[in-house]
Design a protein around this motif. Structure first.
Motif, PDB file in Angstrom:
ATOM      1  N   MET A   1       0.830  -1.209   0.000  1.00 45.66           N
ATOM      2  CA  MET A   1       0.000   0.000   0.000  1.00 45.66           C
ATOM      3  C   MET A   1       0.865   1.260   0.000  1.00 45.66           C
ATOM      4  N   THR A   2       1.948   1.224   0.758  1.00 43.77           N
ATOM      5  CA  THR A   2       2.852   2.369   0.821  1.00 43.77           C
ATOM      6  C   THR A   2       3.518   2.605  -0.525  1.00 43.77           C
ATOM      7  N   GLU A   3       3.996   1.547  -1.157  1.00 42.95           N
ATOM      8  CA  GLU A   3       4.620   1.675  -2.482  1.00 42.95           C
ATOM      9  C   GLU A   3       3.634   2.233  -3.501  1.00 42.95           C
ATOM     10  N   ASN A   4       2.401   1.747  -3.461  1.00 37.61           N
ATOM     11  CA  ASN A   4       1.375   2.240  -4.385  1.00 37.61           C
ATOM     12  C   ASN A   4       1.058   3.710  -4.115  1.00 37.61           C
ATOM     13  N   ALA A   5       0.978   4.075  -2.847  1.00 34.94           N
ATOM     14  CA  ALA A   5       0.681   5.462  -2.483  1.00 34.94           C
ATOM     15  C   ALA A   5       1.786   6.399  -2.959  1.00 34.94           C
ATOM     16  N   VAL A   6       3.028   5.974  -2.833  1.00 35.42           N
ATOM     17  CA  VAL A   6       4.152   6.794  -3.301  1.00 35.42           C
ATOM     18  C   VAL A   6       4.079   6.954  -4.818  1.00 35.42           C
ATOM     19  N   LYS A   7       3.754   5.883  -5.514  1.00 35.94           N
ATOM     20  CA  LYS A   7       3.647   5.934  -6.975  1.00 35.94           C
ATOM     21  C   LYS A   7       2.554   6.918  -7.397  1.00 35.94           C
ATOM     22  N   VAL A   8       1.396   6.843  -6.763  1.00 39.17           N
ATOM     23  CA  VAL A   8       0.283   7.734  -7.095  1.00 39.17           C
ATOM     24  C   VAL A   8       0.629   9.172  -6.720  1.00 39.17           C
ATOM     25  N   LEU A   9       1.249   9.352  -5.564  1.00 39.13           N
ATOM     26  CA  LEU A   9       1.650  10.689  -5.139  1.00 39.13           C
ATOM     27  C   LEU A   9       2.610  11.316  -6.144  1.00 39.13           C
ATOM     28  N   LEU A  10       3.600  10.566  -6.573  1.00 35.56           N
ATOM     29  CA  LEU A  10       4.575  11.070  -7.534  1.00 35.56           C
ATOM     30  C   LEU A  10       3.900  11.434  -8.857  1.00 35.56           C
ATOM     31  N   GLN A  11       2.983  10.593  -9.305  1.00 28.51           N
ATOM     32  CA  GLN A  11       2.250  10.886 -10.543  1.00 28.51           C
ATOM     33  C   GLN A  11       1.442  12.179 -10.404  1.00 28.51           C
ATOM     34  N   THR A  12       0.798  12.341  -9.258  1.00 24.71           N
ATOM     35  CA  THR A  12      -0.011  13.533  -9.009  1.00 24.71           C
ATOM     36  C   THR A  12       0.853  14.787  -8.955  1.00 24.71           C
ATOM     37  N   LEU A  13       1.975  14.698  -8.258  1.00 26.50           N
ATOM     38  CA  LEU A  13       2.883  15.845  -8.185  1.00 26.50           C
ATOM     39  C   LEU A  13       3.403  16.219  -9.566  1.00 26.50           C
ATOM     40  N   GLU A  14       3.777  15.223 -10.360  1.00 23.07           N
ATOM     41  CA  GLU A  14       4.289  15.484 -11.703  1.00 23.07           C
ATOM     42  C   GLU A  14       3.217  16.110 -12.595  1.00 23.07           C
TER      43      GLU A  14
ATOM     44  N   ASN B   1       0.605  17.888 -11.556  1.00 25.22           N
ATOM     45  CA  ASN B   1       0.392  19.255 -11.081  1.00 25.22           C
ATOM     46  C   ASN B   1       1.544  20.178 -11.471  1.00 25.22           C
ATOM     47  N   PHE B   2       2.769  19.660 -11.433  1.00 26.69           N
ATOM     48  CA  PHE B   2       3.931  20.446 -11.855  1.00 26.69           C
ATOM     49  C   PHE B   2       3.793  20.836 -13.326  1.00 26.69           C
ATOM     50  N   ASN B   3       3.422  19.873 -14.157  1.00 25.78           N
ATOM     51  CA  ASN B   3       3.250  20.159 -15.590  1.00 25.78           C
ATOM     52  C   ASN B   3       2.116  21.148 -15.826  1.00 25.78           C
ATOM     53  N   ASP B   4       1.002  20.968 -15.121  1.00 23.88           N
ATOM     54  CA  ASP B   4      -0.151  21.863 -15.283  1.00 23.88           C
ATOM     55  C   ASP B   4       0.178  23.286 -14.842  1.00 23.88           C
ATOM     56  N   THR B   5       0.835  23.434 -13.698  1.00 22.46           N
ATOM     57  CA  THR B   5       1.177  24.784 -13.243  1.00 22.46           C
ATOM     58  C   THR B   5       2.214  25.419 -14.157  1.00 22.46           C
ATOM     59  N   GLY B   6       3.085  24.618 -14.731  1.00 23.77           N
ATOM     60  CA  GLY B   6       4.060  25.139 -15.685  1.00 23.77           C
ATOM     61  C   GLY B   6       3.388  25.715 -16.913  1.00 23.77           C
ATOM     62  N   ILE B   7       2.361  25.049 -17.391  1.00 23.87           N
ATOM     63  CA  ILE B   7       1.613  25.540 -18.556  1.00 23.87           C
ATOM     64  C   ILE B   7       0.948  26.874 -18.223  1.00 23.87           C
ATOM     65  N   VAL B   8       0.330  26.948 -17.047  1.00 25.83           N
ATOM     66  CA  VAL B   8      -0.333  28.187 -16.642  1.00 25.83           C
ATOM     67  C   VAL B   8       0.681  29.321 -16.499  1.00 25.83           C
ATOM     68  N   LEU B   9       1.814  29.032 -15.872  1.00 25.15           N
ATOM     69  CA  LEU B   9       2.847  30.058 -15.717  1.00 25.15           C
ATOM     70  C   LEU B   9       3.365  30.531 -17.067  1.00 25.15           C
ATOM     71  N   ASP B  10       3.585  29.605 -17.984  1.00 32.84           N
ATOM     72  CA  ASP B  10       4.046  29.986 -19.328  1.00 32.84           C
ATOM     73  C   ASP B  10       3.043  30.913 -20.007  1.00 32.84           C
ATOM     74  N   GLN B  11       1.753  30.592 -19.883  1.00 33.31           N
ATOM     75  CA  GLN B  11       0.720  31.423 -20.511  1.00 33.31           C
ATOM     76  C   GLN B  11       0.661  32.799 -19.864  1.00 33.31           C
ATOM     77  N   TYR B  12       0.785  32.837 -18.542  1.00 36.79           N
ATOM     78  CA  TYR B  12       0.757  34.118 -17.835  1.00 36.79           C
ATOM     79  C   TYR B  12       1.940  34.977 -18.261  1.00 36.79           C
TER      80      TYR B  12
END
Length: 75
Positions: free
Chosen positions: A8-21, A23-34
């Protein structure tokens, strides 16, 4: 029980990393547009922009730290 918690811990880390990545990509797109539509002065005076930059950098740091702990190379 112990093995289940480890999986469960390994799966949670995998999902967390995917979510962070994602969100990082999404915020990067918004920052670029701004940045493409505002001059430097407007960027410096926007609290929302500065807050998003801070969050974007925190996401980057969190991703790097997790990858370091997992001994994964940086992307």
């Amino acid at each position: 029980m112990k093995q289940r918690a480890e999986i469960m811990t390994e799966n949670a880390v995998k999902v967390l990393l995917q979510t962070l990545e994602r969100n990082f990509n999404d915020t990067g797109i918004v920052l670029d547009q701004y940045e493409a539509t505002h001059d430097d002065c407007e960027c410096c005076n926007s609290k929302a922009y500065k807050a998003l930059v801070a969050g974007h950098l925190a996401l980057k740091d969190a991703i790097a730290k997790i990858n370091r702990i997992l001994n994964k190379p940086n992307k």
